[in-house]
Write a protein that holds these residues in place. Structure first.
Motif, PDB file in Angstrom:
ATOM      1  N   UNK A  40      50.530  32.734  47.849  1.00  0.00           N
ATOM      2  CA  UNK A  40      49.505  32.314  46.885  1.00  0.00           C
ATOM      3  C   UNK A  40      48.119  32.436  47.500  1.00  0.00           C
ATOM      4  N   UNK A  41      47.995  32.004  48.737  1.00  0.00           N
ATOM      5  CA  UNK A  41      46.693  32.039  49.400  1.00  0.00           C
ATOM      6  C   UNK A  41      46.196  33.483  49.535  1.00  0.00           C
ATOM      7  N   UNK A  42      47.081  34.390  49.917  1.00  0.00           N
ATOM      8  CA  UNK A  42      46.686  35.798  50.036  1.00  0.00           C
ATOM      9  C   UNK A  42      46.265  36.372  48.680  1.00  0.00           C
ATOM     10  N   UNK A  43      47.002  36.018  47.625  1.00  0.00           N
ATOM     11  CA  UNK A  43      46.678  36.532  46.292  1.00  0.00           C
ATOM     12  C   UNK A  43      45.340  35.992  45.792  1.00  0.00           C
ATOM     13  N   UNK A  44      45.092  34.718  46.030  1.00  0.00           N
ATOM     14  CA  UNK A  44      43.823  34.120  45.597  1.00  0.00           C
ATOM     15  C   UNK A  44      42.660  34.714  46.393  1.00  0.00           C
ATOM     16  N   UNK A  45      42.864  34.912  47.687  1.00  0.00           N
ATOM     17  CA  UNK A  45      41.817  35.521  48.511  1.00  0.00           C
ATOM     18  C   UNK A  45      41.506  36.932  48.027  1.00  0.00           C
ATOM     19  N   UNK A  46      42.548  37.690  47.675  1.00  0.00           N
ATOM     20  CA  UNK A  46      42.325  39.043  47.153  1.00  0.00           C
ATOM     21  C   UNK A  46      41.520  38.992  45.852  1.00  0.00           C
ATOM     22  N   UNK A  47      41.777  37.994  45.029  1.00  0.00           N
ATOM     23  CA  UNK A  47      41.035  37.843  43.782  1.00  0.00           C
ATOM     24  C   UNK A  47      39.570  37.509  44.053  1.00  0.00           C
ATOM     25  N   UNK A  48      39.327  36.639  45.014  1.00  0.00           N
ATOM     26  CA  UNK A  48      37.941  36.336  45.387  1.00  0.00           C
ATOM     27  C   UNK A  48      37.243  37.574  45.941  1.00  0.00           C
ATOM     28  N   UNK A  49      37.969  38.363  46.737  1.00  0.00           N
ATOM     29  CA  UNK A  49      37.393  39.599  47.269  1.00  0.00           C
ATOM     30  C   UNK A  49      37.019  40.548  46.135  1.00  0.00           C
ATOM     31  N   UNK A  50      37.878  40.622  45.108  1.00  0.00           N
ATOM     32  CA  UNK A  50      37.555  41.440  43.937  1.00  0.00           C
ATOM     33  C   UNK A  50      36.276  40.920  43.282  1.00  0.00           C
ATOM     34  N   UNK A  51      36.162  39.610  43.156  1.00  0.00           N
ATOM     35  CA  UNK A  51      34.951  39.028  42.575  1.00  0.00           C
ATOM     36  C   UNK A  51      33.708  39.426  43.341  1.00  0.00           C
ATOM     37  N   UNK A  52      33.786  39.387  44.674  1.00  0.00           N
ATOM     38  CA  UNK A  52      32.651  39.818  45.506  1.00  0.00           C
ATOM     39  C   UNK A  52      32.272  41.265  45.199  1.00  0.00           C
ATOM     40  N   UNK A  53      33.289  42.118  45.108  1.00  0.00           N
ATOM     41  CA  UNK A  53      33.031  43.540  44.848  1.00  0.00           C
ATOM     42  C   UNK A  53      32.468  43.754  43.444  1.00  0.00           C
ATOM     43  N   UNK A  54      33.011  43.031  42.463  1.00  0.00           N
ATOM     44  CA  UNK A  54      32.530  43.193  41.090  1.00  0.00           C
ATOM     45  C   UNK A  54      31.075  42.751  40.932  1.00  0.00           C
TER      46      UNK A  54
END
Length: 116
Positions: A55-69
């Motif tokens: 879960x932590x890895x998936x949420x971190x990946x989502x935050x990383x996507x937010x940074x990129x977007x």
């Protein structure tokens, strides 16, 4: 035109700050969860820790996507970022499902071994 660019940068800055606060709250949540699982006497605590890690890895990946977007230059760039994210998440989900399946098989195998 300069006024539009400055307002866009202001929005990006505000979004980046909000995302930073969310990341911090998320990190605190998972830290608290890990402490609770570490103190748990339940036999499934190790599997719960593994699931929490996924879960932590998936949420971190989502935050990383937010940074990129937030930094995307245009809609085409944003759509490419989302497509790449989706592919990466599908690969991660496949790996995570395999790991959980293997863990479940090991646990189930232990139930059926004869005790001497």
């Amino acid at each position: 035109m300069a006024e539009i660019n400055s307002s866009v940068e202001g929005i990006r800055t505000a979004l980046a700050e909000a995302l930073g606060r969310l990341r911090k709250a998320n990190a605190e949540y998972f830290e608290m969860l890990e402490k609770g699982l570490a103190a748990s006497p339940l036999p499934i605590a190790n599997q719960a820790k593994e699931f929490s890690s996924f879960m932590q890895r998936n949420v971190t990946a989502t935050f990383d996507l937010g940074d990129k977007l937030i930094q995307a230059k245009d809609m085409q760039d944003a759509l490419k970022l989302q497509a790449d994210f989706f592919q990466d998440q599908m690969r991660a989900l496949t790996d995570q499902a395999r790991t959980v399946g293997e863990s479940a098989m090991k646990a189930a195998g232990g139930l059926f071994t004869p005790k001497s």
